[in-house]
Design a protein around this motif. Structure first.
Motif, PDB file in Angstrom:
ATOM      1  N   LEU A   1       0.831  -1.211   0.000  1.00 32.48           N
ATOM      2  CA  LEU A   1       0.000   0.000   0.000  1.00 32.48           C
ATOM      3  C   LEU A   1       0.861   1.255   0.000  1.00 32.48           C
ATOM      4  O   LEU A   1       0.576   2.229  -0.702  1.00 32.48           O
ATOM      5  CB  LEU A   1      -0.937   0.000   1.201  1.00 32.48           C
ATOM      6  N   SER A   2       1.936   1.219   0.757  1.00 32.70           N
ATOM      7  CA  SER A   2       2.836   2.362   0.821  1.00 32.70           C
ATOM      8  C   SER A   2       3.510   2.611  -0.528  1.00 32.70           C
ATOM      9  O   SER A   2       3.623   3.747  -0.986  1.00 32.70           O
ATOM     10  CB  SER A   2       3.882   2.132   1.910  1.00 32.70           C
ATOM     11  N   GLU A   3       3.943   1.527  -1.173  1.00 33.72           N
ATOM     12  CA  GLU A   3       4.598   1.654  -2.475  1.00 33.72           C
ATOM     13  C   GLU A   3       3.606   2.159  -3.528  1.00 33.72           C
ATOM     14  O   GLU A   3       3.954   2.994  -4.367  1.00 33.72           O
ATOM     15  CB  GLU A   3       5.195   0.316  -2.900  1.00 33.72           C
ATOM     16  N   GLU A   4       2.387   1.665  -3.483  1.00 30.61           N
ATOM     17  CA  GLU A   4       1.361   2.100  -4.430  1.00 30.61           C
ATOM     18  C   GLU A   4       1.040   3.583  -4.232  1.00 30.61           C
ATOM     19  O   GLU A   4       0.912   4.349  -5.196  1.00 30.61           O
ATOM     20  CB  GLU A   4       0.088   1.261  -4.282  1.00 30.61           C
ATOM     21  N   ALA A   5       0.936   3.991  -2.984  1.00 29.73           N
ATOM     22  CA  ALA A   5       0.676   5.402  -2.695  1.00 29.73           C
ATOM     23  C   ALA A   5       1.838   6.271  -3.166  1.00 29.73           C
ATOM     24  O   ALA A   5       1.650   7.362  -3.711  1.00 29.73           O
ATOM     25  CB  ALA A   5       0.443   5.603  -1.202  1.00 29.73           C
ATOM     26  N   SER A   6       3.045   5.756  -2.986  1.00 31.00           N
ATOM     27  CA  SER A   6       4.237   6.483  -3.444  1.00 31.00           C
ATOM     28  C   SER A   6       4.243   6.617  -4.963  1.00 31.00           C
ATOM     29  O   SER A   6       4.523   7.687  -5.502  1.00 31.00           O
ATOM     30  CB  SER A   6       5.485   5.757  -2.959  1.00 31.00           C
ATOM     31  N   ARG A   7       3.909   5.556  -5.689  1.00 32.91           N
ATOM     32  CA  ARG A   7       3.858   5.607  -7.153  1.00 32.91           C
ATOM     33  C   ARG A   7       2.769   6.557  -7.633  1.00 32.91           C
ATOM     34  O   ARG A   7       2.958   7.318  -8.573  1.00 32.91           O
ATOM     35  CB  ARG A   7       3.627   4.209  -7.716  1.00 32.91           C
ATOM     36  N   GLN A   8       1.623   6.506  -6.950  1.00 31.39           N
ATOM     37  CA  GLN A   8       0.516   7.383  -7.342  1.00 31.39           C
ATOM     38  C   GLN A   8       0.890   8.852  -7.106  1.00 31.39           C
ATOM     39  O   GLN A   8       0.607   9.699  -7.936  1.00 31.39           O
ATOM     40  CB  GLN A   8      -0.749   7.020  -6.551  1.00 31.39           C
TER      41      GLN A   8
ATOM     42  N   GLU B   1       3.878  10.056  -7.157  1.00 30.97           N
ATOM     43  CA  GLU B   1       4.868  10.399  -8.180  1.00 30.97           C
ATOM     44  C   GLU B   1       4.188  10.694  -9.514  1.00 30.97           C
ATOM     45  O   GLU B   1       4.549  11.644 -10.213  1.00 30.97           O
ATOM     46  CB  GLU B   1       5.869   9.251  -8.328  1.00 30.97           C
ATOM     47  N   ARG B   2       3.182   9.882  -9.874  1.00 29.36           N
ATOM     48  CA  ARG B   2       2.451  10.123 -11.128  1.00 29.36           C
ATOM     49  C   ARG B   2       1.715  11.451 -11.085  1.00 29.36           C
ATOM     50  O   ARG B   2       1.711  12.199 -12.065  1.00 29.36           O
ATOM     51  CB  ARG B   2       1.464   8.974 -11.377  1.00 29.36           C
ATOM     52  N   LEU B   3       1.097  11.743  -9.958  1.00 27.33           N
ATOM     53  CA  LEU B   3       0.399  13.023  -9.833  1.00 27.33           C
ATOM     54  C   LEU B   3       1.380  14.190  -9.909  1.00 27.33           C
ATOM     55  O   LEU B   3       1.096  15.221 -10.529  1.00 27.33           O
ATOM     56  CB  LEU B   3      -0.376  13.077  -8.511  1.00 27.33           C
ATOM     57  N   GLY B   4       2.539  14.024  -9.295  1.00 26.67           N
ATOM     58  CA  GLY B   4       3.565  15.062  -9.364  1.00 26.67           C
ATOM     59  C   GLY B   4       4.052  15.280 -10.787  1.00 26.67           C
ATOM     60  O   GLY B   4       4.241  16.412 -11.231  1.00 26.67           O
ATOM     61  N   ASP B   5       4.251  14.193 -11.523  1.00 27.18           N
ATOM     62  CA  ASP B   5       4.674  14.303 -12.923  1.00 27.18           C
ATOM     63  C   ASP B   5       3.602  14.983 -13.771  1.00 27.18           C
ATOM     64  O   ASP B   5       3.909  15.813 -14.623  1.00 27.18           O
ATOM     65  CB  ASP B   5       4.981  12.922 -13.500  1.00 27.18           C
ATOM     66  N   ALA B   6       2.342  14.629 -13.531  1.00 23.95           N
ATOM     67  CA  ALA B   6       1.244  15.244 -14.277  1.00 23.95           C
ATOM     68  C   ALA B   6       1.158  16.743 -13.985  1.00 23.95           C
ATOM     69  O   ALA B   6       0.964  17.554 -14.891  1.00 23.95           O
ATOM     70  CB  ALA B   6      -0.082  14.563 -13.939  1.00 23.95           C
ATOM     71  N   ALA B   7       1.324  17.101 -12.721  1.00 23.15           N
ATOM     72  CA  ALA B   7       1.292  18.514 -12.351  1.00 23.15           C
ATOM     73  C   ALA B   7       2.462  19.263 -12.972  1.00 23.15           C
ATOM     74  O   ALA B   7       2.313  20.392 -13.456  1.00 23.15           O
ATOM     75  CB  ALA B   7       1.307  18.671 -10.833  1.00 23.15           C
ATOM     76  N   SER B   8       3.611  18.645 -12.998  1.00 19.28           N
ATOM     77  CA  SER B   8       4.788  19.258 -13.604  1.00 19.28           C
ATOM     78  C   SER B   8       4.583  19.468 -15.101  1.00 19.28           C
ATOM     79  O   SER B   8       4.919  20.519 -15.650  1.00 19.28           O
ATOM     80  CB  SER B   8       6.012  18.378 -13.360  1.00 19.28           C
ATOM     81  N   ASP B   9       4.017  18.465 -15.769  1.00 14.81           N
ATOM     82  CA  ASP B   9       3.733  18.595 -17.199  1.00 14.81           C
ATOM     83  C   ASP B   9       2.726  19.709 -17.472  1.00 14.81           C
ATOM     84  O   ASP B   9       2.895  20.496 -18.406  1.00 14.81           O
ATOM     85  CB  ASP B   9       3.202  17.278 -17.762  1.00 14.81           C
TER      86      ASP B   9
END
Length: 91
Positions: A13-20, A22-30
């Protein structure tokens, strides 16, 4: 309950939350990058338009100096009347 099973599940769960995250951060950066690029493009367009209009105005003044002088004096006179009216209205 098996303690190792619970720990693994928590780690997943922790790893999944971390990946999610990261994806949200990448989307916001884009999205921020695209918005910045669009704003920069619009600013460049506005600058080119302003330079073009300034050049047109300069050529117009140079080709018709007397008419341009009359317009400038008329605008200055009208602005003076407005300012004097505002100043007299305060009293």
């Amino acid at each position: 309950m098996n303690p190792s099973f619970t720990a693994t599940n928590g780690e997943n769960l922790s790893e999944e939350a971390s990946r999610q995250t990261e994806r949200l951060g990448d989307a916001a950066s884009d999205a921020a990058s695209k918005a910045s690029s669009a704003a920069r493009d619009r600013a460049d367009q506005a600058q080119r338009w302003a330079k073009s209009r300034w050049g047109d105005l300069q050529r117009n003044v140079e080709s018709q100096p007397y008419q341009s002088t009359a317009w400038a004096l008329g605008i200055g006179f009208a602005a003076g009347l407005i300012v004097m009216g505002l100043l007299r209205g305060r009293r």
